[in-house]
Design a protein around this motif. Structure first.
Motif, PDB file in Angstrom:
ATOM      1  N   PHE A   5       0.831  -1.203   0.000  1.00 30.54           N
ATOM      2  CA  PHE A   5       0.000   0.000   0.000  1.00 30.54           C
ATOM      3  C   PHE A   5       0.867   1.255   0.000  1.00 30.54           C
ATOM      4  O   PHE A   5       0.644   2.170  -0.805  1.00 30.54           O
ATOM      5  CB  PHE A   5      -0.918   0.012   1.222  1.00 30.54           C
ATOM      6  CG  PHE A   5      -2.261  -0.596   0.983  1.00 30.54           C
ATOM      7  CD1 PHE A   5      -3.151  -0.012   0.107  1.00 30.54           C
ATOM      8  CD2 PHE A   5      -2.648  -1.746   1.633  1.00 30.54           C
ATOM      9  CE1 PHE A   5      -4.398  -0.564  -0.133  1.00 30.54           C
ATOM     10  CE2 PHE A   5      -3.889  -2.317   1.413  1.00 30.54           C
ATOM     11  CZ  PHE A   5      -4.769  -1.727   0.531  1.00 30.54           C
ATOM     12  N   VAL A   6       1.839   1.314   0.889  1.00 29.02           N
ATOM     13  CA  VAL A   6       2.652   2.523   1.036  1.00 29.02           C
ATOM     14  C   VAL A   6       3.490   2.761  -0.219  1.00 29.02           C
ATOM     15  O   VAL A   6       3.487   3.868  -0.791  1.00 29.02           O
ATOM     16  CB  VAL A   6       3.545   2.417   2.280  1.00 29.02           C
ATOM     17  CG1 VAL A   6       4.491   3.613   2.354  1.00 29.02           C
ATOM     18  CG2 VAL A   6       2.700   2.343   3.550  1.00 29.02           C
ATOM     19  N   ILE A   7       4.200   1.739  -0.676  1.00 32.23           N
ATOM     20  CA  ILE A   7       5.117   1.911  -1.808  1.00 32.23           C
ATOM     21  C   ILE A   7       4.355   2.158  -3.108  1.00 32.23           C
ATOM     22  O   ILE A   7       4.653   3.098  -3.859  1.00 32.23           O
ATOM     23  CB  ILE A   7       6.029   0.683  -1.943  1.00 32.23           C
ATOM     24  CG1 ILE A   7       6.923   0.552  -0.699  1.00 32.23           C
ATOM     25  CG2 ILE A   7       6.887   0.781  -3.197  1.00 32.23           C
ATOM     26  CD1 ILE A   7       7.732  -0.733  -0.646  1.00 32.23           C
ATOM     27  N   LEU A  58       2.463   5.513  -3.184  1.00 30.77           N
ATOM     28  CA  LEU A  58       3.416   6.615  -3.338  1.00 30.77           C
ATOM     29  C   LEU A  58       3.903   6.712  -4.779  1.00 30.77           C
ATOM     30  O   LEU A  58       4.000   7.815  -5.345  1.00 30.77           O
ATOM     31  CB  LEU A  58       4.594   6.416  -2.390  1.00 30.77           C
ATOM     32  CG  LEU A  58       5.715   7.458  -2.472  1.00 30.77           C
ATOM     33  CD1 LEU A  58       5.170   8.860  -2.216  1.00 30.77           C
ATOM     34  CD2 LEU A  58       6.825   7.124  -1.485  1.00 30.77           C
ATOM     35  N   MET A  59       4.184   5.580  -5.396  1.00 36.29           N
ATOM     36  CA  MET A  59       4.614   5.584  -6.793  1.00 36.29           C
ATOM     37  C   MET A  59       3.518   6.120  -7.710  1.00 36.29           C
ATOM     38  O   MET A  59       3.793   6.897  -8.632  1.00 36.29           O
ATOM     39  CB  MET A  59       5.019   4.163  -7.208  1.00 36.29           C
ATOM     40  CG  MET A  59       6.266   3.646  -6.515  1.00 36.29           C
ATOM     41  SD  MET A  59       6.608   1.912  -6.900  1.00 36.29           S
ATOM     42  CE  MET A  59       6.847   1.989  -8.665  1.00 36.29           C
ATOM     43  N   LEU A  60       2.288   5.711  -7.465  1.00 37.96           N
ATOM     44  CA  LEU A  60       1.175   6.218  -8.272  1.00 37.96           C
ATOM     45  C   LEU A  60       1.006   7.726  -8.092  1.00 37.96           C
ATOM     46  O   LEU A  60       0.762   8.455  -9.063  1.00 37.96           O
ATOM     47  CB  LEU A  60      -0.116   5.492  -7.890  1.00 37.96           C
ATOM     48  CG  LEU A  60      -0.248   4.039  -8.335  1.00 37.96           C
ATOM     49  CD1 LEU A  60      -1.510   3.420  -7.735  1.00 37.96           C
ATOM     50  CD2 LEU A  60      -0.284   3.933  -9.849  1.00 37.96           C
ATOM     51  N   ALA A  61       1.112   8.182  -6.852  1.00 37.28           N
ATOM     52  CA  ALA A  61       0.971   9.616  -6.594  1.00 37.28           C
ATOM     53  C   ALA A  61       2.064  10.412  -7.295  1.00 37.28           C
ATOM     54  O   ALA A  61       1.802  11.473  -7.878  1.00 37.28           O
ATOM     55  CB  ALA A  61       0.995   9.879  -5.086  1.00 37.28           C
ATOM     56  N   LEU A  62       3.298   9.915  -7.254  1.00 35.37           N
ATOM     57  CA  LEU A  62       4.391  10.607  -7.933  1.00 35.37           C
ATOM     58  C   LEU A  62       4.174  10.630  -9.443  1.00 35.37           C
ATOM     59  O   LEU A  62       4.479  11.627 -10.111  1.00 35.37           O
ATOM     60  CB  LEU A  62       5.724   9.922  -7.601  1.00 35.37           C
ATOM     61  CG  LEU A  62       6.214  10.051  -6.160  1.00 35.37           C
ATOM     62  CD1 LEU A  62       7.417   9.153  -5.925  1.00 35.37           C
ATOM     63  CD2 LEU A  62       6.573  11.498  -5.840  1.00 35.37           C
ATOM     64  N   PHE A  93      -1.310  10.866  -0.552  1.00 32.65           N
ATOM     65  CA  PHE A  93       0.024  11.256  -1.015  1.00 32.65           C
ATOM     66  C   PHE A  93      -0.051  12.403  -2.018  1.00 32.65           C
ATOM     67  O   PHE A  93       0.809  13.298  -2.019  1.00 32.65           O
ATOM     68  CB  PHE A  93       0.741  10.058  -1.631  1.00 32.65           C
ATOM     69  CG  PHE A  93       1.375   9.146  -0.631  1.00 32.65           C
ATOM     70  CD1 PHE A  93       2.240   9.632   0.335  1.00 32.65           C
ATOM     71  CD2 PHE A  93       1.116   7.785  -0.650  1.00 32.65           C
ATOM     72  CE1 PHE A  93       2.831   8.797   1.267  1.00 32.65           C
ATOM     73  CE2 PHE A  93       1.694   6.937   0.277  1.00 32.65           C
ATOM     74  CZ  PHE A  93       2.556   7.444   1.240  1.00 32.65           C
ATOM     75  N   LEU A  94      -1.048  12.385  -2.896  1.00 32.40           N
ATOM     76  CA  LEU A  94      -1.215  13.482  -3.840  1.00 32.40           C
ATOM     77  C   LEU A  94      -1.451  14.801  -3.116  1.00 32.40           C
ATOM     78  O   LEU A  94      -0.903  15.848  -3.492  1.00 32.40           O
ATOM     79  CB  LEU A  94      -2.386  13.187  -4.784  1.00 32.40           C
ATOM     80  CG  LEU A  94      -2.108  12.243  -5.954  1.00 32.40           C
ATOM     81  CD1 LEU A  94      -3.401  11.883  -6.660  1.00 32.40           C
ATOM     82  CD2 LEU A  94      -1.126  12.872  -6.930  1.00 32.40           C
ATOM     83  N   SER A  95      -2.256  14.748  -2.062  1.00 27.91           N
ATOM     84  CA  SER A  95      -2.504  15.952  -1.277  1.00 27.91           C
ATOM     85  C   SER A  95      -1.217  16.462  -0.630  1.00 27.91           C
ATOM     86  O   SER A  95      -0.960  17.679  -0.609  1.00 27.91           O
ATOM     87  CB  SER A  95      -3.556  15.666  -0.206  1.00 27.91           C
ATOM     88  OG  SER A  95      -3.767  16.784   0.620  1.00 27.91           O
ATOM     89  N   ALA A  96      -0.413  15.542  -0.110  1.00 28.69           N
ATOM     90  CA  ALA A  96       0.854  15.943   0.511  1.00 28.69           C
ATOM     91  C   ALA A  96       1.832  16.489  -0.531  1.00 28.69           C
ATOM     92  O   ALA A  96       2.561  17.456  -0.267  1.00 28.69           O
ATOM     93  CB  ALA A  96       1.476  14.749   1.241  1.00 28.69           C
ATOM     94  N   LEU A  97       1.863  15.897  -1.721  1.00 34.98           N
ATOM     95  CA  LEU A  97       2.760  16.374  -2.774  1.00 34.98           C
ATOM     96  C   LEU A  97       2.403  17.795  -3.204  1.00 34.98           C
ATOM     97  O   LEU A  97       3.296  18.611  -3.484  1.00 34.98           O
ATOM     98  CB  LEU A  97       2.693  15.431  -3.980  1.00 34.98           C
ATOM     99  CG  LEU A  97       3.451  14.112  -3.863  1.00 34.98           C
ATOM    100  CD1 LEU A  97       3.078  13.190  -5.015  1.00 34.98           C
ATOM    101  CD2 LEU A  97       4.953  14.356  -3.831  1.00 34.98           C
ATOM    102  N   VAL A 139       0.094   7.333   6.394  1.00 34.22           N
ATOM    103  CA  VAL A 139      -0.493   6.291   5.546  1.00 34.22           C
ATOM    104  C   VAL A 139      -0.170   4.912   6.106  1.00 34.22           C
ATOM    105  O   VAL A 139      -1.041   4.024   6.140  1.00 34.22           O
ATOM    106  CB  VAL A 139       0.018   6.433   4.099  1.00 34.22           C
ATOM    107  CG1 VAL A 139      -0.370   5.211   3.265  1.00 34.22           C
ATOM    108  CG2 VAL A 139      -0.545   7.694   3.463  1.00 34.22           C
ATOM    109  N   ALA A 140       1.065   4.715   6.552  1.00 35.76           N
ATOM    110  CA  ALA A 140       1.445   3.415   7.108  1.00 35.76           C
ATOM    111  C   ALA A 140       0.623   3.081   8.350  1.00 35.76           C
ATOM    112  O   ALA A 140       0.141   1.949   8.503  1.00 35.76           O
ATOM    113  CB  ALA A 140       2.938   3.403   7.442  1.00 35.76           C
ATOM    114  N   LEU A 141       0.427   4.051   9.230  1.00 35.42           N
ATOM    115  CA  LEU A 141      -0.361   3.813  10.447  1.00 35.42           C
ATOM    116  C   LEU A 141      -1.812   3.497  10.108  1.00 35.42           C
ATOM    117  O   LEU A 141      -2.417   2.583  10.670  1.00 35.42           O
ATOM    118  CB  LEU A 141      -0.287   5.027  11.366  1.00 35.42           C
ATOM    119  CG  LEU A 141       1.061   5.295  12.036  1.00 35.42           C
ATOM    120  CD1 LEU A 141       1.006   6.584  12.846  1.00 35.42           C
ATOM    121  CD2 LEU A 141       1.457   4.142  12.939  1.00 35.42           C
TER     122      LEU A 141
END
Length: 296
Positions: free
Chosen positions: A87-89, A92-96, A179-183, A220-222
């Motif tokens: 989920f995390v990896i 994150l790759m999709l968001a990037l 992740f998109l929101s954080a980016l 996200v991990a939590l």
């Protein structure tokens, strides 16, 4: 100067009225059910007759010696260890990859997110049809490649992994959006300065983007650890805990003990154990993250 001070002090008790509704709901919906659950776990409570007898730690002692419970705890831990890093990896790759303007990126973001709003019943039905032996889409794909068919839902070694991958496919859109929101909160000036210095993409990723996403990664991990510890509906609908109890989760065990065996006290004791495991897991992750920050 004393009069306004007295008036301010006099009005302080009124501030509690703004907090009181939240505190009341917090106690009513969280603290009271938690305390009630702990109390019931010390009883032999028959759900059908509503008879309750004090057994103290008897339910916990029985869980300690229950091999089926040991198996479901191990299955749940394996599920968390498999799904959470993916989920995390992957999110994150999709968001990037999708953190850009354009119709294609917008379409792909919507596509990944839309899957997460579908009901678990629909998702499991589609995947059970796709994973059918011989006639399913996956079986036909392997046959077209000349490869032997894999028993993805009937193998002791592959069933849990298959359910974990289906779960990732189902709700990968939610952590991706986080992740998109954080980016999008990272200042563009930093990237512009890096571009003026002819900084490589790899250094921008490792020295700017990922350090800026540390809190989002931890969050996200939590969230995923907590969510995956509570896995139940997709396992219930796809494998029903089989084969040979290799996919049965703790929540399914609790459900079966409470509503099929009608042993509410035993089921509640199992739920308290699950809560303790989740607290240990989340606390360990937070401690490791704090320890890393302290070393830096």
């Amino acid at each position: 100067m004393s009069a306004p001070t007295v008036g301010l002090r006099a009005s302080r008790p009124a501030y509690a009225l703004f907090v009181l509704p939240f505190v009341a709901l917090y106690v009513l919906l969280l603290l009271w059910p938690l305390a009630k659950g702990i109390w019931i776990s010390f009883h032999d409570h028959d759900l059908l007759s509503n008879d309750s007898f004090w057994v103290g730690l008897g339910n916990y002692q029985e869980l300690w010696g229950d091999e089926v419970f040991h198996q479901v705890v191990w299955n749940t831990l394996r599920f968390v260890f498999i799904s959470t890093p993916i989920f995390v990896i992957l999110s994150l790759m999709l968001a990037l990859a999708l953190n850009r303007t354009g119709k294609l990126a917008t379409f792909l973001r919507a596509t990944f997110f839309c899957a997460s709003v579908f009901s678990v019943t629909l998702i499991t039905l589609v995947w059970k049809l796709a994973l059918m032996p011989e006639r399913g889409l996956i079986a036909q794909f392997f046959a077209a490649l000349g490869l032997p068919e894999l028993p993805l839902l009937t193998s002791d070694n592959l069933a849990l992994l298959t359910v974990a991958l289906v779960t990732v496919w189902w709700i990968i859109g939610l952590p991706m959006i986080m992740f998109l929101s954080a980016l999008q909160q990272i200042p563009a000036d930093i990237y512009e300065a890096a571009a003026l210095d002819n900084t490589s993409r790899w250094r921008v990723l490792t020295h700017i983007t990922l350090p800026s996403l540390k809190r989002a990664i931890v969050l996200v991990a939590l969230i995923e650890v907590i969510r995956q510890f509570q896995v139940f509906p997709q396992i219930m609908l796809m494998t029903n805990g089989g084969p040979n109890n290799t996919t049965r989760s703790v929540v399914q065990f609790i459900y079966e003990q409470a509503f099929m065996q009608l042993s509410l006290g035993y089921a509640t004791a199992a739920s308290q154990v699950l809560l303790a495991i989740m607290l240990v897991g989340v606390s360990t992750q937070l401690w490791l993250e704090r320890d890393k920050k302290g070393q830096r």
